[in-house]
Write a protein that holds these residues in place. Structure first.
Motif, PDB file in Angstrom:
ATOM      1  N   ASP A 372       0.121 -29.057 -19.706  1.00 59.50           N
ATOM      2  CA  ASP A 372      -0.345 -30.381 -20.016  1.00 59.50           C
ATOM      3  C   ASP A 372      -1.396 -30.322 -18.949  1.00 59.50           C
ATOM      4  O   ASP A 372      -2.473 -30.967 -18.933  1.00 59.50           O
ATOM      5  N   ASP A 375      -4.670 -28.572 -19.676  1.00 60.11           N
ATOM      6  CA  ASP A 375      -5.192 -28.726 -21.047  1.00 60.11           C
ATOM      7  C   ASP A 375      -4.903 -27.463 -22.082  1.00 60.11           C
ATOM      8  O   ASP A 375      -5.884 -26.852 -22.755  1.00 60.11           O
ATOM      9  N   ARG A 376      -3.828 -26.836 -21.642  1.00 64.26           N
ATOM     10  CA  ARG A 376      -3.228 -25.586 -22.644  1.00 64.26           C
ATOM     11  C   ARG A 376      -2.199 -26.102 -23.672  1.00 64.26           C
ATOM     12  O   ARG A 376      -1.292 -27.034 -23.474  1.00 64.26           O
ATOM     13  N   ALA A 410      -5.533 -26.659 -25.926  1.00 63.13           N
ATOM     14  CA  ALA A 410      -4.713 -27.816 -26.264  1.00 63.13           C
ATOM     15  C   ALA A 410      -5.261 -28.469 -27.722  1.00 63.13           C
ATOM     16  O   ALA A 410      -4.191 -28.936 -28.430  1.00 63.13           O
ATOM     17  N   ARG A 413      -2.695 -27.761 -30.129  1.00 65.39           N
ATOM     18  CA  ARG A 413      -1.074 -28.147 -29.858  1.00 65.39           C
ATOM     19  C   ARG A 413      -0.357 -28.083 -31.452  1.00 65.39           C
ATOM     20  O   ARG A 413       0.885 -27.907 -31.183  1.00 65.39           O
TER      21      ARG A 413
END
Length: 417
Positions: A372, A375-376, A410, A413
């Motif tokens: 988080d 941004d992965r 991200a 997700r």
């Protein structure tokens, strides 16, 4: 014989007695209500309940906060050479498939508490056995232990058995003639021993190398890296002597970058890579090395815009004590955040923890927090734990956990699973 040593009568708190009955092998000093005076390291401590019925027997260690290491519970039995041989035989049976393999001649023969021999480790490297002691309580029993080892584990007549000592024992036992790296049996022509792991060759410095000379517990995970490395550029952080690096090269990686703070470890990684260069995949793989602190090196790589198809992060234990847990979570999160940023889109992260004080769930949680932060997203993460030669017999014995996860931006997700 060691079985003739004094026996100490012991009473425990109710809570400690309950833990012992449930299978826990450690009795701390604060859990002892009463004990016969004058006990020495290696004496047999017999635990009785309030009705003076037998509960368990263990090895007494007055120099350790784990004052008694439990070796038998339920019914009393003589603690003699036959007792130790039976423990060794049971340990060997758990590893019979490994023992029959010529592709792997490096594995753990005795895994301490988890094989009913608390504070005693025995690793095999080819024809050499390395015994590491974490308690002085084993010293009076060594003759019997060595005979049991010879009966069950010694690969060939004359094979060396090397003694390694935990740091706290080096000074404690020096006055009695024991030293780290001492050869207890057989002959050792060279302190650097060559052994096989999954068909690859590695060296182990059994006299002065870390632990027993090589980290055997990641063998199965190294095989998994090998299976997933074809065509990849691989960064191996905390590479030690290159177990993951060589495995990745053998699996067809085009580039392997080994990073470790120890110059000696990095040179060992070079030698291990060269020793396997008769394999076409290893010979074709470019091998870069960097000596330096992992966090600093990863920061520099990010600044340089470097990216890899697989990043392996296998740090030492960050929490050997309960008081270190908060610092460990912070260290893991920082390292994993940087590692995730170094993974190219649609690449893979291999992240490991070897601290029993960090649970598998906690490690997974900190990995997701790190994702988080940068941004992965983690796609199809897989968790792996101990190999057959590192059985788990009690809660603190479950220390190793490794996550293999594909890494996505991200925005992907929703693909997590």
């Amino acid at each position: 014989m060691a079985s003739d040593r004094p026996r100490l009568a012991v009473r425990l708190t109710e809570d400690a007695e309950r833990h012992v009955r449930s299978g826990h092998p450690w009795i701390f000093d604060r859990s002892i209500v009463s004990i016969t005076e004058g006990g020495e390291a290696g004496d047999l401590a017999v635990i009785f309940d309030s009705r003076r019925k037998f509960v368990a027997i263990g090895l007494y260690d007055p120099a350790s906060p784990i004052r008694i290491k439990v070796i038998r519970r339920g019914n009393p039995t003589p603690v003699d050479r036959d007792f130790w041989r039976s423990r060794m035989t049971a340990a060997a049976a758990r590893r019979s498939e490994l023992a029959a393999s010529t592709a792997t001649t490096g594995y753990r023969c005795v895994h301490g508490e988890n094989d009913g021999l608390p504070g005693l480790i025995v690793d095999r490297f080819g024809e050499t056995l390395v015994m590491k002691l974490y308690s002085a309580a084993w010293i009076p029993h060594l003759d019997d232990i060595l005979e049991a080892l010879a009966d069950v584990f010694v690969p060939t007549p004359g094979s060396a058995v090397v003694l390694r000592l935990a740091r706290n024992l080096v000074d404690l036992l020096a006055g009695d003639g024991w030293h780290d790296g001492q050869i207890l049996r057989g002959e050792l022509a060279d302190p650097v021993v060559i052994f096989n792991e999954n068909g690859l060759r590695f060296e182990a410095d059994v006299i002065s190398g870390q632990k027993t000379g090589f980290f055997l517990d990641q063998r199965d995970n190294r095989a998994r890296v090998r299976d997933r490395s074809s065509g990849r550029r691989v960064l191996d952080v905390f590479s030690a002597s290159g177990g993951f690096s060589v495995s990745a090269a053998a699996g067809g990686a085009t580039l392997v970058h080994s990073v470790d703070v120890s110059a000696g470890a990095v040179e060992a990684a070079r030698r291990n890579m060269a020793m396997n260069a008769d394999r076409a995949t290893v010979a074709a793989c470019r091998h870069d090395v960097t000596v330096g602190d992992a966090a600093s090196v990863m920061s520099d790589l990010l600044e340089d815009g470097r990216r890899y198809d697989m990043v392996i992060v296998d740090p030492p234990s960050f929490a050997s004590r309960q008081s270190q847990r908060d610092g460990a979570f912070h260290a893991y999160r920082r390292l994993l955040s940087d590692a995730l940023m170094l993974v190219d889109d649609r690449g893979m992260l291999v992240a490991s923890s070897c601290s029993s004080r960090i649970s598998a769930q906690e490690f997974t949680d900190v990995l997701y927090d790190a994702a988080d932060d940068v941004d992965r997203s983690l796609y199809r993460p897989e968790m792996f734990e101990h190999g057959v030669d590192h059985p788990v017999g009690f809660s603190e014995g479950a220390y190793l956990k490794a996550v293999f996860a594909k890494v996505r931006p991200a925005s992907s997700r929703t693909l997590e699973g």
